[in-house]
Scaffold this active site. Sequence first.
Site, short mmCIF file in Angstrom:
data_model
loop_
_atom_site.label_atom_id
_atom_site.label_comp_id
_atom_site.label_asym_id
_atom_site.label_seq_id
_atom_site.Cartn_x
_atom_site.Cartn_y
_atom_site.Cartn_z
N PRO A 1 0.81 -1.22 0.00
CA PRO A 1 0.00 0.00 0.00
C PRO A 1 0.84 1.27 0.00
CG PRO A 1 -0.06 -1.04 2.16
CD PRO A 1 0.66 -1.98 1.24
N GLU A 2 0.55 2.17 -0.92
CA GLU A 2 1.18 3.48 -0.94
C GLU A 2 0.07 4.52 -0.79
OE1 GLU A 2 4.03 3.91 -4.15
OE2 GLU A 2 4.37 1.75 -4.22
#
Length: 306
Positions: free
Chosen positions: A7-8
């Site tokens: 996840p970014e």
Amino acid sequence: MPPRRVPELPEVEITARGLREPLVGRRVTDISGVDWPRMLPNATAEQMAAALAGRAVTAVDRRGKYLLLHFDDGWSVAVHRKMSGNVLLQAADTPLARHTHLVLHFSDALDLRLVDARKFGRVYVFGSPSELEAFLHVRLGPEPLTGLDAQVLAAQLGSRRRAIKTLLLDQTIVAGVGNLYADEALWEARIHPTRGADSLSQGELRRLAAAIKRVLESGIERRGTSFSTYLDADGAPGTNQEFLNVYGRAALPCPRCGTAVSRIRLGARSSHFCARCQRPRSRQDPTGAGGTSVKPRAASRSAHQT
DNA sequence: CCACGATCCTGCTAGC
DNA sequence: TGCTAGCAGGATCGTG
């Protein structure tokens, strides 16, 4: 289970948006399931329970890659999912997923569960907005979507000489950019990942700042580069994996010129780029051999798997 | 001050 | 087929 992406910013933003509606106004009734104390670096499970029990969520937010839950009386929780962490909103009678390390029980039999196979994810508790702000302030640079342009980027990079790709992963330079979106932004801006930050021209800085915003915004519009449907009320998965230009595409053609995408190791991270579109115009490194070459992984195993 | 390697973790995969 | 060694990777910490 299909592969998941780390996840970014876009993925955390999608998570925050998905949680906002169901959680705001709801009260924590209890906390359970803490089987991994390291998950809570600044509190014990008991302290967290004592702090949050009975409190209502006032806002759900995001800063960099941190998911922020704000509660009444100034309390807040910051969640960092790191590599493999997932935040699941589930009915209390749903069986616990494997690797669940924390459950926040909410009113009306609703659970917020932190599931993380690699145990890298972290959850912090803060007693006041200033505590939270101090924590975030030392860790995060400007928000790319609202506070980034060529001037800000130049100021953040200063006169540093490290590879631009490496610096883009430094959260104090720009918040929220990770390996995937850094590679995509550099491709979009046509900048080689090993270019020294201090060698970038004004025009390149402008292109890069714009590209960072664009790839992150596109990621959000496509509901993230994710295969999971959790948290999505409508069950719609992210679709950004279908639009990646270089990340995870080693040996596949560059969508712009057809050249096979290169994959090198930079620091301890893999970098993907097009050797033709992204020329290493650095003075000291005219060959572009700034990173160590690695064999491309089997091209079939990547974000492009169907 | 800056650069960079080691570290934390475990699922997955390549290689035997 | 079954086993195992090694990789992946965000952020922090320690060392040079």
